[in-house]
Motif scaffolding. Structure first.
Motif, PDB file in Angstrom:
ATOM      1  N   LEU A   1      38.049 101.979 -14.636  1.00  0.00           N
ATOM      2  CA  LEU A   1      39.456 101.865 -15.014  1.00  0.00           C
ATOM      3  C   LEU A   1      39.720 100.721 -15.989  1.00  0.00           C
ATOM      4  CD1 LEU A   1      41.312 102.798 -11.707  1.00  0.00           C
ATOM      5  CD2 LEU A   1      40.875 104.218 -13.720  1.00  0.00           C
ATOM      6  N   PRO A   2      39.099  99.552 -15.819  1.00  0.00           N
ATOM      7  CA  PRO A   2      39.306  98.509 -16.826  1.00  0.00           C
ATOM      8  C   PRO A   2      38.848  98.942 -18.231  1.00  0.00           C
ATOM      9  CG  PRO A   2      38.467  97.523 -14.827  1.00  0.00           C
ATOM     10  CD  PRO A   2      38.390  99.021 -14.646  1.00  0.00           C
ATOM     11  N   LEU A   3      37.739  99.668 -18.316  1.00  0.00           N
ATOM     12  CA  LEU A   3      37.279 100.155 -19.619  1.00  0.00           C
ATOM     13  C   LEU A   3      38.233 101.184 -20.201  1.00  0.00           C
ATOM     14  CD1 LEU A   3      33.409 100.457 -19.133  1.00  0.00           C
ATOM     15  CD2 LEU A   3      34.635  98.847 -20.594  1.00  0.00           C
ATOM     16  N   LEU A   4      38.755 102.070 -19.360  1.00  0.00           N
ATOM     17  CA  LEU A   4      39.718 103.062 -19.833  1.00  0.00           C
ATOM     18  C   LEU A   4      40.991 102.385 -20.329  1.00  0.00           C
ATOM     19  CD1 LEU A   4      40.620 105.993 -20.245  1.00  0.00           C
ATOM     20  CD2 LEU A   4      41.391 105.995 -17.852  1.00  0.00           C
ATOM     21  N   SER A   5      41.462 101.406 -19.582  1.00  0.00           N
ATOM     22  CA  SER A   5      42.658 100.670 -19.984  1.00  0.00           C
ATOM     23  C   SER A   5      42.445  99.983 -21.327  1.00  0.00           C
ATOM     24  CB  SER A   5      43.015  99.641 -18.907  1.00  0.00           C
ATOM     25  OG  SER A   5      44.174  98.940 -19.268  1.00  0.00           O
ATOM     26  N   ASP A   6      41.298  99.349 -21.476  1.00  0.00           N
ATOM     27  CA  ASP A   6      40.984  98.673 -22.742  1.00  0.00           C
ATOM     28  C   ASP A   6      40.898  99.673 -23.893  1.00  0.00           C
ATOM     29  OD1 ASP A   6      40.050  96.278 -24.287  1.00  0.00           O
ATOM     30  OD2 ASP A   6      38.258  97.538 -24.476  1.00  0.00           O
TER      31      ASP A   6
END
Length: 182
Positions: free
Chosen positions: A72-77
């Motif tokens: 999720l952090p990678l998707l958000s970024d």
């Protein structure tokens, strides 16, 4: 993750681990609004507000195999790099919705990737769950619903080689027909 399809696979796997029996994936490509929307909805266990905060922390995961949860952090970024955003909504006992908006034409938007293979992996690897995949491009729609396929096949499993080949061809043709992004 370098492709949006891999984000979809990661989120769907998390949904299955959370007990989801139905996963809905919506992809919307809207040139008029320069918007690429990806929304994944499940009916899994859901998350408390505290668990939602933890899910956005790259150094937290519920997985036993590795100690970091970068999905999720990678998707958000990835969404933010295109002027978009990611939203996580979840309710215990109801399920989870993850929406990510991207600038459709933005140079930094990740490519879609091999969505047919990802959908096949989700379907074949999780026979106890159902998947609804809807892809919209400028009003043209491709829809895949495993509930309908299971009903039509009766006793033939979705992991039967002929069914897998049919599904792959159906998905590829359907996405091509609507002009879906690669």
């Amino acid at each position: 993750m370098l492709e949006l399809a891999l984000h979809i696979l990661d989120i769907a796997e998390n949904s299955i681990r959370a007990g989801a029996k139905l996963i809905r994936i919506l992809i919307r490509e809207d040139e008029t609004r320069d918007l690429f929307l990806m929304r994944i909805t499940d009916n899994g266990h859901g998350m408390s507000p505290e668990e939602q905060k933890k899910a956005l922390d790259p150094f937290y995961t519920t997985k036993k195999v590795r100690r970091i949860g970068m999905g999720l952090p990678l998707l958000s970024d990835a969404a933010e790099r295109t002027g978009g955003k990611m939203i996580l909504r979840s309710k215990p006992g109801v399920g989870t919705v993850i929406s990510a908006e991207f600038g459709l034409s933005h140079i930094d938007r990740q490519p879609m990737g091999d969505i047919p293979s990802v959908l096949i992996a989700i379907i074949v690897g999780n026979p106890g769950s159902d998947l609804i995949y809807r892809h919209e491009v400028q009003g043209r729609i491709y829809l895949l619903d495993t509930r309908n396929i299971k009903e039509a096949l009766e006793d033939v499993p979705l992991n039967h080689p002929e069914v897998v080949n049919f599904l792959r061809e159906h998905i590829m043709e359907g996405l091509s027909d609507i002009g879906a992004a690669a």
